[in-house]
Design an enzyme around this catalytic site. Structure first.
Site, short mmCIF file in Angstrom:
data_model
loop_
_atom_site.label_atom_id
_atom_site.label_comp_id
_atom_site.label_asym_id
_atom_site.label_seq_id
_atom_site.Cartn_x
_atom_site.Cartn_y
_atom_site.Cartn_z
N HIS A 266 10.89 -0.28 2.80
CA HIS A 266 9.77 -0.21 1.87
C HIS A 266 10.06 -0.92 0.55
CE1 HIS A 266 6.01 1.40 0.40
NE2 HIS A 266 6.63 1.67 -0.75
N HIS A 303 8.65 9.61 -5.59
CA HIS A 303 9.31 8.95 -6.72
C HIS A 303 8.79 9.51 -8.04
CE1 HIS A 303 5.77 6.58 -5.57
NE2 HIS A 303 5.69 6.13 -6.81
N ASP A 309 3.41 6.36 -16.77
CA ASP A 309 2.28 6.96 -16.06
C ASP A 309 1.75 5.93 -15.07
OD1 ASP A 309 2.59 9.11 -17.73
OD2 ASP A 309 0.52 9.13 -18.45
N TYR A 319 -5.94 3.71 2.32
CA TYR A 319 -4.65 3.86 1.68
C TYR A 319 -3.90 5.00 2.38
CZ TYR A 319 -1.20 3.24 -1.96
OH TYR A 319 -0.03 2.96 -2.62
N HIS A 341 5.67 12.23 -7.70
CA HIS A 341 4.57 12.02 -6.77
C HIS A 341 5.03 11.25 -5.55
CE1 HIS A 341 4.42 8.47 -9.42
NE2 HIS A 341 3.92 7.82 -8.38
#
Length: 393
Positions: A266, A303, A309, A319, A341
């Protein structure tokens, strides 16, 4: 801007006599960044660009931001902001800090002439089409286009067709450019850049509009971080430019021309960066082949970007990491610093074995906390923060 452009009529040598058909001199206007020490363009006006006949205070409705407190991730549904207007005064301010303001607009009518004297603007077209008229000439924009509007350019937005123009607007307090790592020391796009000069559209010809006593609304700096507005009345229309040349001008880049960078495992967001600004970056996520290591997990890992932000605007496709969270077309998520998140429950397992993703999203990462404006709170999905507690769908 990374390359030189010349439009219309200009003299062989700059700052020399250049006369109109009646023998009068064209009036030069040097528009440049950082004093006389960075990119600039030289415009040739039929009339004096300094001639104003009135200057009056303008007071649009103020939106006062509030801290994200208590701290939590948030989801805003922009398509519930149905009130249409123009592309300038119709902006619904959603998120802001001292460096950047993020807004959403639904436009069904022409905007007034407008100049942002605080910083550059990045306008992303979610849907619809428009003709954007500027002192440098006109640009046509449509779905997927980014429009980079340099600070203090006078422009107006004219929606085209029957569909409203939906835009995400990023207003900076400085300049928005391609990432420096994509450019040579002379400003040419390098071979590893995911886009290049051939992908960029600029004005092709002057407008040469004739009119008198023309109003232009100017957003400018006040005391501290305050924003003020003034309405100038110009003696002659500012689109009286017969020609110009230089490296500073409005330009358009389509998200569909972005060539994604992929890998065996990724790739983090810097691989998706498209622009940089003062204390923020803009990235885009486009349809692409995904990770091809035999044990790859194509969706992002959990992460926590401790310095930033993260704002994500979902503008097409599916998505994968947000399936089951209520995210939809036009959604904006805010994942603040102080919160870890990642993908929704079950997304990692579902993604294993995928060969490609069909997703379209614009991301803005800011390096100072974002505050919340009332229009965002009016369309907030207040259940979003708890969606990581749900069982996989």
């Amino acid at each position: 801007m990374p390359f030189y452009r010349s439009v219309g009529q200009i003299p062989d040598k700059r700052h020399t006599q250049f006369r109109q058909a009646d023998g009068s001199l064209y009036s030069e206007e040097l528009m440049g960044q950082e004093g006389f020490s960075s990119d600039s363009s030289l415009l040739y006006h039929r009339f004096r660009p300094t001639a104003i006949s009135a200057s009056t205070e303008h007071r649009p409705e103020r939106v006062e931001p509030a801290p994200n407190h208590p701290l939590k991730p948030r989801h805003f549904r922009t398509h519930k902001l149905d009130a249409a207007g123009d592309a300038v005064f119709g902006r619904n301010h959603l998120l802001s800090n001292a460096d950047v303001r993020i807004s959403y607009a639904v436009a069904d009518r022409p905007s007034p002439l407008y100049r942002n004297a605080i910083g550059d603007e990045c306008i992303y077209v979610e849907s619809g089409a428009a003709r954007v008229e500027t002192s440098f000439g006109a640009l046509d924009v449509g779905q997927g286009d980014y429009l980079i509007m340099p600070m203090s350019t006078i422009y107006r937005v004219l929606p085209q067709g029957d569909e409203p123009l939906r835009t995400l607007v990023v207003e900076s307090t400085g300049h928005i450019t391609p990432p420096k790592r994509y450019l040579s020391v002379r400003g040419q796009f390098l071979e590893h850049s995911p886009y290049c000069e051939r992908d960029i559209r600029g004005p092709e010809e002057p407008l040469l509009v004739e009119d008198e006593d023309v109003d232009v609304y100017v957003q400018h700096r006040g005391r501290g971080s305050a924003t003020l507005w003034t309405k100038f009345t110009y003696a002659h229309h500012p689109f009286d430019v017969a020609g110009w040349d230089g490296c500073l001008y409005p330009w358009v880049f389509s998200i569909h021309d972005y060539e994604p960078i992929t890998g065996r495992i990724h790739q983090p967001p810097p691989a998706h960066q498209v622009f940089q600004g003062p204390n923020f970056v803009v990235c885009n996520f486009v349809p692409r082949k995904v990770d091809y290591h035999p044990d790859a997990i194509p969706v992002p890992y959990n992460h926590h970007n401790v310095d930033s932000d993260e704002v994500m605007f979902y503008c097409g496709g599916n998505y994968e990491a947000r399936r089951g969270s209520g995210i939809e077309q036009g959604s904006i998520s805010l994942h603040p610093s102080g919160f870890t998140h990642g993908p929704q429950p079950g997304a990692a397992e579902r993604s294993i074995g995928a060969e490609s993703f069909d997703e379209l999203a614009v991301m803005v990462d800011t390096f100072r906390p974002l505050e919340l404006c009332e229009p965002a709170l009016d369309v907030e999905d207040t259940n979003y923060a708890w969606t990581w507690n749900r069982d996989p769908a």
